[in-house]
Write an enzyme that holds these catalytic residues in place. Structure first.
Site, PDB file in Angstrom:
ATOM      1  N   HIS A 122      -0.766   0.373  14.169  1.00 44.04           N
ATOM      2  CA  HIS A 122      -1.166   0.094  12.788  1.00 44.04           C
ATOM      3  C   HIS A 122      -0.345   0.981  11.870  1.00 44.04           C
ATOM      4  O   HIS A 122      -0.056   2.135  12.185  1.00 44.04           O
ATOM      5  CB  HIS A 122      -2.660   0.403  12.603  1.00 44.04           C
ATOM      6  CG  HIS A 122      -3.053   0.666  11.186  1.00 44.04           C
ATOM      7  ND1 HIS A 122      -3.204   1.957  10.685  1.00 44.04           N
ATOM      8  CD2 HIS A 122      -3.315  -0.165  10.154  1.00 44.04           C
ATOM      9  CE1 HIS A 122      -3.547   1.892   9.416  1.00 44.04           C
ATOM     10  NE2 HIS A 122      -3.622   0.626   9.059  1.00 44.04           N
ATOM     11  N   GLY A 274     -12.974  -9.030  -2.814  1.00 44.89           N
ATOM     12  CA  GLY A 274     -12.715 -10.459  -2.837  1.00 44.89           C
ATOM     13  C   GLY A 274     -11.325 -10.829  -2.379  1.00 44.89           C
ATOM     14  O   GLY A 274     -10.761 -11.829  -2.833  1.00 44.89           O
TER      15      GLY A 274
END
Length: 316
Positions: A122, A274
């Site tokens: 990562h 969102g």
């Protein structure tokens, strides 16, 4: 960041130095392109590209590979998004910024090779700005990289950590020890009492040295990623393996899923703000297993991962 994992912060009020978001975006887009080109060369298959818009403001570019020759799944994503109020994951350690308008941009990647002898990796680098009328903007950088092996090799661990140190050495002799220890604390599954992998470096809320110095450090971290990871892949990608190794890989991948869904600050920020769910959850591995109270066979290579690698230690 979730209340369950409040980490230390180096955040202070940003010095009054000109910010240059356009330069950050240009760098991040170039970094994404360079990393994807290097990974495509290693795998031999292209990444799929998808450009997306966020209804609340901004958008991004997802570059994803699935069922490649080397990578079972991988993604290298760029995003630049805006909002009217910082999500809880971004303001928990900075309550004075709660409710401010914000902009965030970054490159985030996770790679899950098929061969169990190749580690998952990562990396992300990111930039935030929080604004409020009649108040000076607050900005900060964050990022890092960490390695999650399934079968440990000391030479791989040493190489990864030495490259991380090389990325930070130009910015102060103390930086690597500080950011390595921060990484060890952050990528830790408290409910399992074990680290996710062998660590690397991690930093956040970085702004006290001024914009140009913090941007340069962040660029150095991004620029060192391929040097840190590609040699490990080249050493391990042709190692023979069987069902036993794949089974253990799937079991250990479960820990990766647990961390990302319970603790990971970037995942929580993306979901709370969102963001595009497909891009956020591309970090999850495609094949995962869980077992009840499983223990490795004493003296096995699987047991060696726990005893010799899933421990905080100085690899350099």
């Amino acid at each position: 960041m979730p209340p369950a994992l409040l980490i230390e912060s180096v955040f202070i009020r940003a010095p009054s130095q000109p910010m240059n978001p356009a330069a950050v975006e240009d760098y991040l887009l170039g970094l994404q392109q360079r990393i994807v080109a290097a990974l495509e060369s290693l795998d031999g298959q292209p990444f799929r590209e998808e450009r997306w818009d966020r209804p609340q403001g901004g958008g991004g570019i997802s570059r994803v590979i699935e069922e490649g020759k080397l990578f079972e799944r991988g993604g290298v994503n760029f995003s630049r998004v805006q909002g009217s109020g910082l999500p809880a994951s971004a303001s928990a350690s900075r309550p004075e910024l709660a409710g401010r308008a914000w902009e965030a941009m970054g490159v985030s990647l996770v790679l899950h090779p098929r061969n169990p002898y190749c580690p998952t990796v990562h990396m992300n680098v990111r930039y935030f700005v929080a604004t409020k009328e009649r108040v000076a903007p607050a900005w900060w950088f964050g990022g890092g990289m960490d390695l999650t092996p399934y079968y440990g090799f000391a030479e791989d661990a040493r190489h990864f950590h030495r490259t991380c140190k090389s990325a930070l050495d130009p910015f102060g002799a103390e930086k690597h020890a500080q950011f390595k220890a921060w990484c060890d604390r952050y990528f830790f599954l408290k409910h399992r009492n074990e680290p996710r992998g062998i660590g690397g470096i991690f930093f956040d809320d970085l702004n006290q040295a001024g914009f140009e110095a913090c941007f340069a450090l962040t660029q150095s971290v991004g620029d060192h990623f391929i040097d840190a990871y590609a040699p490990i892949l080249l050493r391990r990608k042709d190692t023979p393996y069987g069902e036993r190794e794949r089974d253990f890989q799937a079991y250990r991948r479960g820990r990766y899923v647990e961390f990302n869904l319970v603790y990971d600050r970037g995942t929580l920020f993306g979901l709370q703000s969102g963001g595009r769910t497909e891009a956020i959850l591309m970090s999850l591995p495609p094949v995962v297993k869980w077992r009840y109270d499983w223990q490795p066979e004493p003296g096995s290579a699987e047991a060696g991962l726990y005893s010799d690698f899933l421990v905080a230690r100085n690899w350099i």
